[in-house]
Design an enzyme around this catalytic site. Structure first.
Site, PDB file in Angstrom:
ATOM      1  N   GLY A  11       0.773  -1.240   0.000  1.00  0.00           N
ATOM      2  CA  GLY A  11       0.000   0.000   0.000  1.00  0.00           C
ATOM      3  C   GLY A  11       0.800   1.285   0.000  1.00  0.00           C
ATOM      4  O   GLY A  11       0.314   2.322   0.452  1.00  0.00           O
ATOM      5  N   SER A  12       2.024   1.251  -0.540  1.00  0.00           N
ATOM      6  CA  SER A  12       2.784   2.506  -0.564  1.00  0.00           C
ATOM      7  C   SER A  12       2.139   3.513  -1.527  1.00  0.00           C
ATOM      8  O   SER A  12       2.174   4.717  -1.289  1.00  0.00           O
ATOM      9  CB  SER A  12       4.254   2.257  -0.930  1.00  0.00           C
ATOM     10  OG  SER A  12       4.373   1.814  -2.254  1.00  0.00           O
ATOM     11  N   ARG A  90      -5.499  -8.776  -8.642  1.00  0.00           N
ATOM     12  CA  ARG A  90      -6.520  -9.609  -9.233  1.00  0.00           C
ATOM     13  C   ARG A  90      -7.024  -8.983 -10.531  1.00  0.00           C
ATOM     14  O   ARG A  90      -7.007  -7.748 -10.654  1.00  0.00           O
ATOM     15  CB  ARG A  90      -7.709  -9.652  -8.264  1.00  0.00           C
ATOM     16  CG  ARG A  90      -8.108 -10.970  -7.846  1.00  0.00           C
ATOM     17  CD  ARG A  90      -8.954 -10.896  -6.597  1.00  0.00           C
ATOM     18  NE  ARG A  90      -8.324 -11.715  -5.619  1.00  0.00           N
ATOM     19  CZ  ARG A  90      -8.338 -13.040  -5.661  1.00  0.00           C
ATOM     20  NH1 ARG A  90      -9.012 -13.659  -6.592  1.00  0.00           N
ATOM     21  NH2 ARG A  90      -7.704 -13.739  -4.754  1.00  0.00           N
ATOM     22  N   ASN A 106      -5.164   2.419 -13.194  1.00  0.00           N
ATOM     23  CA  ASN A 106      -4.201   1.448 -12.672  1.00  0.00           C
ATOM     24  C   ASN A 106      -2.789   1.996 -12.809  1.00  0.00           C
ATOM     25  O   ASN A 106      -2.495   2.750 -13.731  1.00  0.00           O
ATOM     26  CB  ASN A 106      -4.314   0.124 -13.442  1.00  0.00           C
ATOM     27  CG  ASN A 106      -3.393  -0.949 -12.877  1.00  0.00           C
ATOM     28  OD1 ASN A 106      -3.317  -1.150 -11.661  1.00  0.00           O
ATOM     29  ND2 ASN A 106      -2.676  -1.649 -13.747  1.00  0.00           N
ATOM     30  N   HIS A 108       1.079   0.757 -13.335  1.00  0.00           N
ATOM     31  CA  HIS A 108       1.878  -0.406 -13.727  1.00  0.00           C
ATOM     32  C   HIS A 108       3.363  -0.029 -13.702  1.00  0.00           C
ATOM     33  O   HIS A 108       3.750   1.015 -14.255  1.00  0.00           O
ATOM     34  CB  HIS A 108       1.474  -0.886 -15.128  1.00  0.00           C
ATOM     35  CG  HIS A 108       2.210  -2.132 -15.521  1.00  0.00           C
ATOM     36  ND1 HIS A 108       1.846  -3.379 -15.051  1.00  0.00           N
ATOM     37  CD2 HIS A 108       3.318  -2.319 -16.284  1.00  0.00           C
ATOM     38  CE1 HIS A 108       2.691  -4.277 -15.524  1.00  0.00           C
ATOM     39  NE2 HIS A 108       3.589  -3.668 -16.273  1.00  0.00           N
TER      40      HIS A 108
HETATM   41  C1  GRF Z   1       3.379  -1.115  -7.533  1.00  0.00           C
HETATM   42  O1  GRF Z   1       4.677  -1.249  -8.007  1.00  0.00           O
HETATM   43  C2  GRF Z   1       2.400  -1.047  -8.682  1.00  0.00           C
HETATM   44  O2  GRF Z   1       2.944  -0.530  -9.843  1.00  0.00           O
HETATM   45  C3  GRF Z   1       2.052  -2.499  -8.904  1.00  0.00           C
HETATM   46  O3  GRF Z   1       2.050  -3.072  -7.637  1.00  0.00           O
HETATM   47  C4  GRF Z   1       2.938  -2.355  -6.762  1.00  0.00           C
HETATM   48  C5  GRF Z   1       2.155  -2.007  -5.532  1.00  0.00           C
HETATM   49  O4  GRF Z   1       2.940  -1.470  -4.519  1.00  0.00           O
HETATM   50  N1  GRF Z   1       0.786  -2.585  -9.600  1.00  0.00           N
HETATM   51  P1  GRF Z   1       2.242  -0.850  -3.225  1.00  0.00           P
HETATM   52  O5  GRF Z   1       1.328  -1.927  -2.626  1.00  0.00           O
HETATM   53  O6  GRF Z   1       1.465   0.348  -3.629  1.00  0.00           O
HETATM   54  O7  GRF Z   1       3.373  -0.520  -2.295  1.00  0.00           O
END
Ligand code: GRF
Length: 199
Positions: A11-12, A90, A106, A108
Site C-alpha cells: 500500500g505505498s 486480481r 491502474n 503499472h
Molecule cells: C506497484 O509497483 C504497482 O505498480 C504495482 O504493484 C505495486 C504495488 O505497490 N501494480 P504498493 O502496494 O502500492 O506498495
C-alpha cells in the site's frame, strides 16, 4: 468525486494518495479501501487515516463475476464515481470493467505494452532493458492494455540492482499516480479510442 482504492499489498501507493489528499493535491474524496487480502498493510494505512476498509474474501465466491459483484455492491453503497487499482493483484471481470468504463485507473511499474503482468520491474531488469518506467492507464477488458494516461521513463544503469530500480520506480509511481488521479477527478482527461487527452 468519490473514489475507492483496491489494494492487495503493502500500500505505498495508497499512502501516496492519502498524503496527496491531505496536502489538497487531490481534490476528490477517498471513501473506501477494499482488499482481497486480510493482512494487506494497505488496510492498516487506510484505517490509520480514518478511511473505511473492507476485506472481501475471494474464497467465499464461486467465480470472479460473483466476487466482483460483491465489490460493486460496496461501490454502489458509497456512490463511488471512480476506482483506483493500487497494487491490486486480481484481474477485474468484464462486467466490472463495463460498469466503470474509463473510470478505473491502474498503476503499472513498466512502460506498457512492455513488461506486462505481475512482475514488471523484475522482468525489465532481468531482460537487460536500459529504459523502463511507470504507466498510469485506464483499465479495459484486456489486462494491462487500457488507454494510457501517463508514462514516465526511468533509466536502468549498470549500477542498478533490482532493489535500487524498485526504489526508483516507486518514487515515480508515488508522484505520478496522485497527479493523474487529480487530473481525472477534475475532469481534465478525455478518452478517444486508445488516446487520452488533457483538456
Ligand atoms: C506497484 O509497483 C504497482 O505498480 C504495482 O504493484 C505495486 C504495488 O505497490 N501494480 P504498493 O502496494 O502500492 O506498495
Amino acid at each position: 468525486m468519490k473514489f475507492a482504492v483496491l489494494a492487495s499489498g503493502y500500500g505505498s501507493n495508497l499512502q501516496a494518495i492519502i498524503n496527496a489528499i491531505k496536502k489538497k493535491k487531490i481534490k476528490a474524496d477517498l471513501k473506501l479501501v477494499i482488499s482481497d487480502k486480510p493482512n494487506a498493510y494497505a488496510l492498516k494505512r487506510a484505517q490509520r487515516a480514518g478511511i473505511q476498509t473492507v476485506f472481501i474474501n475471494p474464497k467465499g465466491f464461486a467465480d470472479r463475476n460473483k466476487f466482483d459483484k460483491e465489490i460493486l455492491k460496496y461501490l454502489k453503497q458509497e456512490k463511488i464515481d471512480f476506482v483506483v487499482l493500487a497494487g491490486y493483484m486480481r484481474i477485474l471481470g468484464s462486467h466490472f470493467v463495463k460498469k466503470y468504463s474509463n473510470k478505473i485507473l491502474n498503476v503499472h511499474p513498466a512502460l506498457l505494452p512492455s513488461f506486462k503482468g505481475a512482475h514488471g520491474i523484475r522482468d525489465a531488469y532481468n531482460y537487460g532493458a536500459k529504459v523502463t518506467g511507470v504507466t498510469i492507464h485506464f483499465v479495459n477488458e484486456d489486462v494491462d492494455m487500457g488507454p494510457v494516461m501517463a508514462q514516465e521513463s526511468i533509466a536502468i544503469t549498470s549500477k542498478d540492482t533490482l532493489e535500487t530500480l524498485e526504489k526508483k520506480i516507486h518514487r515515480v509511481e508515488h508522484r505520478l499516480l496522485p497527479k493523474m488521479i487529480d487530473l481525472f477527478a477534475r475532469g481534465k482527461l478525455t478518452v478517444k479510442g486508445r488516446k487520452v487527452f488533457t483538456v
